[in-house]
Design a protein around this motif. Structure first.
Motif, short mmCIF file in Angstrom:
data_model
loop_
_atom_site.label_atom_id
_atom_site.label_comp_id
_atom_site.label_asym_id
_atom_site.label_seq_id
_atom_site.Cartn_x
_atom_site.Cartn_y
_atom_site.Cartn_z
N PHE A 1 4.00 4.60 7.68
CA PHE A 1 3.17 5.79 7.84
C PHE A 1 2.76 5.98 9.30
O PHE A 1 2.89 7.06 9.86
N PHE B 1 5.29 3.03 -2.38
CA PHE B 1 4.26 3.29 -1.39
C PHE B 1 2.91 2.81 -1.93
O PHE B 1 2.60 3.00 -3.11
N GLN C 1 3.30 -0.89 5.14
CA GLN C 1 2.25 0.01 5.60
C GLN C 1 2.59 0.67 6.93
O GLN C 1 2.14 1.77 7.22
N LEU D 1 6.67 11.78 1.02
CA LEU D 1 6.98 10.42 0.57
C LEU D 1 8.05 10.51 -0.51
O LEU D 1 7.88 11.22 -1.50
N ILE E 1 -1.22 4.53 1.65
CA ILE E 1 -0.35 5.53 2.25
C ILE E 1 -0.45 6.85 1.48
O ILE E 1 -0.53 7.93 2.07
#
Length: 301
Positions: free
Chosen positions: A81, A126, A78, A144, A130
């Motif tokens: 991000f 992900f 996490q 991403l 996110i």
């Protein structure tokens, strides 16, 4: 996504290496060594200290001379991000240092395009958190990209989310009237802005070409920048710069079998990130121009 190896008439499904590159620094170094091939980004530095205690995994500049921050996580994390957002803000506070870094690598004539700095986050996967968070416009241009490493050293990169693509997939006739970096100036850079730079005749020719480009799979259109309109997949394959009575078309390479008329000028020495330049005029054959751009597009797949 399953990956198969073809052996004569038989296929063999390749196994996924769950540990990926094994260690995060190995992943970082691999991408840094192959940055332009993988992402279309020219390498500047890795583990770059932009502020005391703040080190960016990889720092680069793309084909449109936009700053690019790349952060990696070995699996799913996490924090990637939050780190990406923080590093982008640090970079914007230190534009002068970044400009000097670019000039030291590519010459004093190199000019950084600050209208659309990018953050690319790379991980094996992900979380929904996110994927939801990156859709907030206040965070800027965050991409991403997930990766999967298979037996036989086969690497697959997937676009998980790109804010630019989300704008494009609505309608090819829709324009975006918001400036993505209002701190730079009050000018709104969008499709209308670029069209107004050229003649009505060239606008019609461009719109015909634009329809063809946006029909190509996985193409993103980037018009919110001063330099021109860029079209890209994982990396850019062409940029159109609008002049009074013509359009300058930049492509990835000057050598194309499709260019039987020899209209591509080699600009490799200019260090733009593109290698070929074409003058697109009202008299140009649009199908011919499109065939060259499509070859550049194919080189990014």
């Amino acid at each position: 996504m399953p990956i198969y190896k073809i052996d004569t008439k038989n296929v063999l499904q390749l196994g996924l290496k769950k540990d990926g590159f094994g260690k995060e620094f190995t992943l970082r170094d691999f991408f840094a060594d192959n940055l332009e091939s993988l992402l279309g980004v020219r390498f500047l530095e890795k583990e770059y200290q932009i502020e005391p205690g703040v080190q960016i995994d990889t720092l680069g500049i793309d084909e449109d001379n936009s700053p690019v921050i790349i952060e990696y996580k070995w699996k799913e994390n996490q924090e990637i991000f939050v780190q990406g957002i923080h590093y982008l803000r640090c970079l914007r506070r230190n534009k002068k240092h970044f400009n000097l870094l670019v000039q030291s690598k590519f010459g004093v004539e190199a000019e950084v395009n600050w209208s659309r700095p990018r953050v690319i986050l790379i991980a094996q996967s992900f979380s929904p958190y996110i994927k939801s968070a990156v859709q907030e416009r206040e965070y800027g241009n965050i991409e991403l990209k997930s990766y999967a490493l298979y037996d036989g050293d086969i690497l697959h990169i997937e676009n998980e989310y790109n804010s630019i693509r989300e704008k494009v997939k609505t309608s090819i006739d829709q324009t975006n009237n918001e400036n993505t970096d209002e701190s730079e100036d009050s000018t709104i850079y969008n499709l209308e802005y670029h069209l107004n730079l050229t003649s009505i005749e060239m606008q019609k020719s461009f719109q015909e070409l634009r329809v063809k480009l946006l029909e190509l799979p996985s193409v993103e259109e980037v018009s919110e920048q001063k330099s021109g309109i860029t079209y890209r997949t994982i990396k850019s394959f062409t940029r159109l710069e609008f002049k009074g009575t013509w359009i300058q078309v930049l492509v990835q390479g000057p050598s194309y079998p499709e260019d039987t008329l020899n209209i591509i000028q080699d600009v490799t020495t200019h260090r733009w990130g593109y290698r070929g330049k074409i003058k697109f005029t009202p008299e140009s054959d649009i199908e011919y121009i499109y065939s060259i751009i499509k070859a550049s597009y194919n080189n990014t797949l």
